[in-house]
Design a protein around this motif. Structure first.
Motif, PDB file in Angstrom:
ATOM      1  N   GLY A 386      71.482  37.010 147.553  1.00 30.19           N
ATOM      2  CA  GLY A 386      71.111  37.796 148.728  1.00 30.19           C
ATOM      3  C   GLY A 386      69.723  37.504 149.261  1.00 30.19           C
ATOM      4  O   GLY A 386      69.477  37.645 150.458  1.00 30.19           O
ATOM      5  N   VAL A 387      68.800  37.098 148.385  1.00 29.69           N
ATOM      6  CA  VAL A 387      67.427  36.838 148.825  1.00 29.69           C
ATOM      7  C   VAL A 387      67.073  35.357 148.746  1.00 29.69           C
ATOM      8  O   VAL A 387      65.932  34.980 149.020  1.00 29.69           O
ATOM      9  CB  VAL A 387      66.416  37.652 147.976  1.00 29.69           C
ATOM     10  CG1 VAL A 387      66.636  39.136 148.171  1.00 29.69           C
ATOM     11  CG2 VAL A 387      66.519  37.272 146.500  1.00 29.69           C
ATOM     12  N   ASP A 388      68.030  34.526 148.378  1.00 28.66           N
ATOM     13  CA  ASP A 388      67.716  33.119 148.144  1.00 28.66           C
ATOM     14  C   ASP A 388      67.321  32.388 149.424  1.00 28.66           C
ATOM     15  O   ASP A 388      66.506  31.482 149.385  1.00 28.66           O
ATOM     16  CB  ASP A 388      68.908  32.412 147.486  1.00 28.66           C
ATOM     17  CG  ASP A 388      68.560  31.007 147.035  1.00 28.66           C
ATOM     18  OD1 ASP A 388      67.753  30.872 146.102  1.00 28.66           O
ATOM     19  OD2 ASP A 388      69.078  30.046 147.636  1.00 28.66           O
ATOM     20  N   ARG A 389      67.892  32.771 150.564  1.00 23.37           N
ATOM     21  CA  ARG A 389      67.614  32.054 151.809  1.00 23.37           C
ATOM     22  C   ARG A 389      66.135  32.152 152.191  1.00 23.37           C
ATOM     23  O   ARG A 389      65.517  31.172 152.585  1.00 23.37           O
ATOM     24  CB  ARG A 389      68.494  32.607 152.932  1.00 23.37           C
ATOM     25  CG  ARG A 389      68.284  31.921 154.288  1.00 23.37           C
ATOM     26  CD  ARG A 389      68.712  30.457 154.221  1.00 23.37           C
ATOM     27  NE  ARG A 389      68.630  29.820 155.531  1.00 23.37           N
ATOM     28  CZ  ARG A 389      67.528  29.297 156.047  1.00 23.37           C
ATOM     29  NH1 ARG A 389      66.406  29.335 155.349  1.00 23.37           N
ATOM     30  NH2 ARG A 389      67.539  28.721 157.240  1.00 23.37           N
ATOM     31  N   ILE A 390      65.579  33.358 152.068  1.00 21.54           N
ATOM     32  CA  ILE A 390      64.169  33.535 152.419  1.00 21.54           C
ATOM     33  C   ILE A 390      63.267  32.821 151.416  1.00 21.54           C
ATOM     34  O   ILE A 390      62.286  32.174 151.791  1.00 21.54           O
ATOM     35  CB  ILE A 390      63.828  35.031 152.498  1.00 21.54           C
ATOM     36  CG1 ILE A 390      64.622  35.687 153.634  1.00 21.54           C
ATOM     37  CG2 ILE A 390      62.338  35.243 152.698  1.00 21.54           C
ATOM     38  CD1 ILE A 390      64.445  37.163 153.747  1.00 21.54           C
ATOM     39  N   LEU A 391      63.601  32.913 150.121  1.00 21.56           N
ATOM     40  CA  LEU A 391      62.808  32.223 149.108  1.00 21.56           C
ATOM     41  C   LEU A 391      62.921  30.710 149.262  1.00 21.56           C
ATOM     42  O   LEU A 391      61.975  29.977 148.959  1.00 21.56           O
ATOM     43  CB  LEU A 391      63.271  32.651 147.709  1.00 21.56           C
ATOM     44  CG  LEU A 391      62.992  34.106 147.333  1.00 21.56           C
ATOM     45  CD1 LEU A 391      63.582  34.422 145.968  1.00 21.56           C
ATOM     46  CD2 LEU A 391      61.500  34.400 147.341  1.00 21.56           C
ATOM     47  N   ASP A 392      64.081  30.246 149.742  1.00 18.80           N
ATOM     48  CA  ASP A 392      64.275  28.813 149.965  1.00 18.80           C
ATOM     49  C   ASP A 392      63.280  28.280 150.990  1.00 18.80           C
ATOM     50  O   ASP A 392      62.789  27.151 150.881  1.00 18.80           O
ATOM     51  CB  ASP A 392      65.707  28.567 150.438  1.00 18.80           C
ATOM     52  CG  ASP A 392      66.048  27.085 150.483  1.00 18.80           C
ATOM     53  OD1 ASP A 392      65.385  26.299 149.790  1.00 18.80           O
ATOM     54  OD2 ASP A 392      66.988  26.712 151.209  1.00 18.80           O
ATOM     55  N   MET A 393      62.965  29.080 151.986  1.00 20.05           N
ATOM     56  CA  MET A 393      61.998  28.669 152.995  1.00 20.05           C
ATOM     57  C   MET A 393      60.614  28.461 152.374  1.00 20.05           C
ATOM     58  O   MET A 393      59.926  27.475 152.666  1.00 20.05           O
ATOM     59  CB  MET A 393      61.937  29.726 154.099  1.00 20.05           C
ATOM     60  CG  MET A 393      63.258  29.904 154.842  1.00 20.05           C
ATOM     61  SD  MET A 393      63.387  31.488 155.695  1.00 20.05           S
ATOM     62  CE  MET A 393      62.133  31.322 156.939  1.00 20.05           C
ATOM     63  N   MET A 394      60.233  29.376 151.476  1.00 16.68           N
ATOM     64  CA  MET A 394      58.914  29.268 150.849  1.00 16.68           C
ATOM     65  C   MET A 394      58.846  28.098 149.878  1.00 16.68           C
ATOM     66  O   MET A 394      57.851  27.370 149.829  1.00 16.68           O
ATOM     67  CB  MET A 394      58.570  30.572 150.136  1.00 16.68           C
ATOM     68  CG  MET A 394      58.271  31.729 151.088  1.00 16.68           C
ATOM     69  SD  MET A 394      57.674  33.203 150.249  1.00 16.68           S
ATOM     70  CE  MET A 394      59.202  33.893 149.665  1.00 16.68           C
ATOM     71  N   ARG A 395      59.906  27.893 149.099  1.00 17.90           N
ATOM     72  CA  ARG A 395      59.848  26.800 148.125  1.00 17.90           C
ATOM     73  C   ARG A 395      59.924  25.432 148.805  1.00 17.90           C
ATOM     74  O   ARG A 395      59.418  24.450 148.263  1.00 17.90           O
ATOM     75  CB  ARG A 395      60.921  26.960 147.057  1.00 17.90           C
ATOM     76  CG  ARG A 395      62.363  26.927 147.503  1.00 17.90           C
ATOM     77  CD  ARG A 395      63.266  27.135 146.283  1.00 17.90           C
ATOM     78  NE  ARG A 395      64.668  27.034 146.592  1.00 17.90           N
ATOM     79  CZ  ARG A 395      65.515  28.061 146.597  1.00 17.90           C
ATOM     80  NH1 ARG A 395      65.071  29.283 146.336  1.00 17.90           N
ATOM     81  NH2 ARG A 395      66.799  27.885 146.866  1.00 17.90           N
ATOM     82  N   THR A 396      60.537  25.360 149.991  1.00 20.26           N
ATOM     83  CA  THR A 396      60.533  24.098 150.724  1.00 20.26           C
ATOM     84  C   THR A 396      59.121  23.746 151.177  1.00 20.26           C
ATOM     85  O   THR A 396      58.716  22.581 151.150  1.00 20.26           O
ATOM     86  CB  THR A 396      61.466  24.178 151.945  1.00 20.26           C
ATOM     87  OG1 THR A 396      62.781  24.544 151.512  1.00 20.26           O
ATOM     88  CG2 THR A 396      61.546  22.847 152.664  1.00 20.26           C
ATOM     89  N   ALA A 397      58.348  24.760 151.594  1.00 21.04           N
ATOM     90  CA  ALA A 397      56.956  24.526 151.970  1.00 21.04           C
ATOM     91  C   ALA A 397      56.153  23.990 150.787  1.00 21.04           C
ATOM     92  O   ALA A 397      55.291  23.114 150.950  1.00 21.04           O
ATOM     93  CB  ALA A 397      56.328  25.814 152.504  1.00 21.04           C
ATOM     94  N   VAL A 398      56.441  24.492 149.580  1.00 16.38           N
ATOM     95  CA  VAL A 398      55.771  23.983 148.379  1.00 16.38           C
ATOM     96  C   VAL A 398      56.210  22.556 148.095  1.00 16.38           C
ATOM     97  O   VAL A 398      55.396  21.695 147.730  1.00 16.38           O
ATOM     98  CB  VAL A 398      56.067  24.905 147.170  1.00 16.38           C
ATOM     99  CG1 VAL A 398      55.577  24.278 145.873  1.00 16.38           C
ATOM    100  CG2 VAL A 398      55.411  26.264 147.370  1.00 16.38           C
ATOM    101  N   ASN A 399      57.500  22.273 148.272  1.00 16.86           N
ATOM    102  CA  ASN A 399      58.008  20.919 148.012  1.00 16.86           C
ATOM    103  C   ASN A 399      57.288  19.874 148.864  1.00 16.86           C
ATOM    104  O   ASN A 399      56.860  18.828 148.368  1.00 16.86           O
ATOM    105  CB  ASN A 399      59.514  20.853 148.289  1.00 16.86           C
ATOM    106  CG  ASN A 399      60.337  21.534 147.208  1.00 16.86           C
ATOM    107  OD1 ASN A 399      59.863  21.803 146.112  1.00 16.86           O
ATOM    108  ND2 ASN A 399      61.582  21.830 147.523  1.00 16.86           N
ATOM    109  N   VAL A 400      57.164  20.121 150.164  1.00 16.58           N
ATOM    110  CA  VAL A 400      56.546  19.123 151.045  1.00 16.58           C
ATOM    111  C   VAL A 400      55.053  18.994 150.771  1.00 16.58           C
ATOM    112  O   VAL A 400      54.466  17.917 150.949  1.00 16.58           O
ATOM    113  CB  VAL A 400      56.805  19.449 152.532  1.00 16.58           C
ATOM    114  CG1 VAL A 400      58.297  19.455 152.830  1.00 16.58           C
ATOM    115  CG2 VAL A 400      56.168  20.764 152.952  1.00 16.58           C
ATOM    116  N   THR A 401      54.421  20.090 150.327  1.00 21.63           N
ATOM    117  CA  THR A 401      53.012  20.014 149.939  1.00 21.63           C
ATOM    118  C   THR A 401      52.845  19.098 148.737  1.00 21.63           C
ATOM    119  O   THR A 401      51.910  18.295 148.671  1.00 21.63           O
ATOM    120  CB  THR A 401      52.462  21.414 149.622  1.00 21.63           C
ATOM    121  OG1 THR A 401      52.702  22.296 150.725  1.00 21.63           O
ATOM    122  CG2 THR A 401      50.970  21.366 149.338  1.00 21.63           C
ATOM    123  N   GLY A 402      53.780  19.197 147.786  1.00 17.50           N
ATOM    124  CA  GLY A 402      53.756  18.315 146.624  1.00 17.50           C
ATOM    125  C   GLY A 402      53.982  16.866 147.005  1.00 17.50           C
ATOM    126  O   GLY A 402      53.347  15.959 146.443  1.00 17.50           O
TER     127      GLY A 402
END
Length: 431
Positions: A386-402
């Motif tokens: 239920g909350v994975d979509r919003i968290l997915d947005m944040m973790r994608t931002a971390v991925n590209v920073t890495g």
């Protein structure tokens, strides 16, 4: 107004208006007249959320994705064919892959540590998740075989990035060794690379509108997300993502390259906002590649390899979600994990970040694989969907920073970074 401020304004407006729309649609008798009530739903839902703005968001994503394969292919061919010492390609590749795996292992270790300390899954009702059937991960032998393309045109058409990268490497090496013939072909690829980069710049000017459309549709459907029992889980994942993105990455950057983390984070803001709105590292590749080359000063021969490879195998944000989710599900089901099981979670998540690259729903696929390795119930994934979509947005931002951080570190070690561009706060900036 700068592009960053435009995107932030668009994001804020979309989240507020989208959440308001979702709340209005949930009120059964907002208007006393049923006809007007139906008309309101038509305007807000059919015409706006799932009409105009849904169309705008899809066009924006399609515009980003259409550039990914040609840009990655052309940039990588340009970078490899102009390498004076093509033997250095193996060293560059090894450094990049080792750094990606190291940051992934660090990310999931930090996630497990904080999730074990905070215990977000304690007391969660296991019956609220519903049923979940996870997608099947590919067998390891198939994953390794699929890295090498049998049909490069099909690989490009289907967006199989590892196959595109391998084919581009082979073409680049061949051009570099073909003498005067290769020089003529290489100059054409240089021209195409400049044209595609200009296209990325043009597309970025439309980013605020695309971001607004994407986020309005998302929040009109989900509001601010399902909280309640999952509030502590969301807080745990978010905290680890912030620690990794704004403390671990800067520390690694400073210690391994000696460059300023403050400048790095400032120049990555546009890319992070793009990644947050699209929730796709692959779709953000054109923007990441432009920022790494033109804003951070990384030479094309490093950036063209490390950025698309990172978008495919670097899953730090996803690894953080897997670590917290594994601990969360174990706590929710009252299962204690041993130290050896925690180590197995770290190892499995690191390998899965490569092993399931390119598979749709990669986060849930790898999470299912991790849960199976430590004998946790896979159906527990339903608790967090239920909350994975919003968290997915944040973790994608971390991925590209890495991806960008590793590119800068590798480039610094290879002498392939222009420090004048890196240290210039205005370099490559788009107004």
């Amino acid at each position: 107004m700068s592009l960053t401020r435009q995107i932030l304004l668009a994001m804020t407006a979309a989240i507020l208006l989208g959440s308001l729309t979702q709340r209005l649609l949930l009120i059964p008798d907002l208007l006393s007249d049923p006809v007007w009530q139906e008309y309101l739903h038509y305007i807000l839902d059919d015409l706006l959320a799932h009409g105009l703005f849904l169309l705008g968001g899809k066009i924006f994503i399609a515009s980003l994705k259409v550039l990914v394969v040609p840009l990655v292919f052309v940039s990588l061919v340009c970078g490899v064919c102009h390498l004076r010492d093509q033997g250095s390609l193996g060293r560059l590749s090894l450094k990049t892959i080792v750094l990606y795996l190291a940051t992934t292992g660090l990310a999931i270790s930090l996630a497990l540590l904080l999730a074990t300390w905070w215990e977000p899954g304690s007391g969660v009702d296991k019956t609220t998740g519903g049923n979940y059937v996870p997608p099947q991960p590919m067998a390891l032998i198939d994953v390794l075989a699929n890295i090498f393309p049998s049909n490069p045109v099909q690989a490009m058409a289907e967006g199989r990035m590892l196959q595109v990268i391998v084919f581009a490497l082979l073409i680049g090496i061949a051009i570099g060794r073909a003498g005067e013939y290769g020089e003529r072909i290489g100059s054409h690829f240089n021209d195409w690379n400049e044209v595609l980069m200009k296209l990325v710049t043009l597309l970025m000017s439309f980013a605020p509108y695309g971001v607004f459309c994407l986020l309005f549709t998302l929040f009109a459907e989900q509001g601010i997300g399902k909280v309640g029992d999952l509030a502590l889980y969301m807080l745990t994942v978010t905290t680890v993502l912030l620690l990794h993105g704004f403390i671990i990455y800067p520390l690694l950057l400073k210690s391994l390259s000696g460059l300023s983390p403050r400048i790095f984070l400032r120049k990555m803001r546009d890319v992070q906002l793009f990644a947050f709105s699209t929730a796709s590292s692959t779709a953000t590749v054109p923007v990441t590649l432009r920022a790494v080359e033109q804003r951070l000063g990384v030479k094309n021969r490093v950036a063209a390899f490390s950025v698309p490879l990172g978008a495919t195998i670097n899953m730090d944000g996803t690894a953080i979600m897997q670590g917290v989710a594994t601990a969360f599900i174990a706590q929710a089901y009252g299962i204690d994990l041993s130290l050896s099981q925690y180590l197995l979670v770290v190892l499995t998540a690191m390998l899965a970040s490569i092993g399931t690259a390119g598979v749709p729903g990669v986060g849930l696929v790898t999470l299912a694989l991790v849960l199976e390795q430590v004998q946790l119930p896979v159906e527990g994934i339903a608790l967090i969907i239920g909350v994975d979509r919003i968290l997915d947005m944040m973790r994608t931002a971390v991925n590209v920073t890495g991806d960008a951080m590793v590119s800068v570190v590798v480039a610094r070690s290879e002498g392939a970074i222009d420090q004048d561009i890196y240290n210039n706060p205005k370099a490559g900036e788009q107004k």
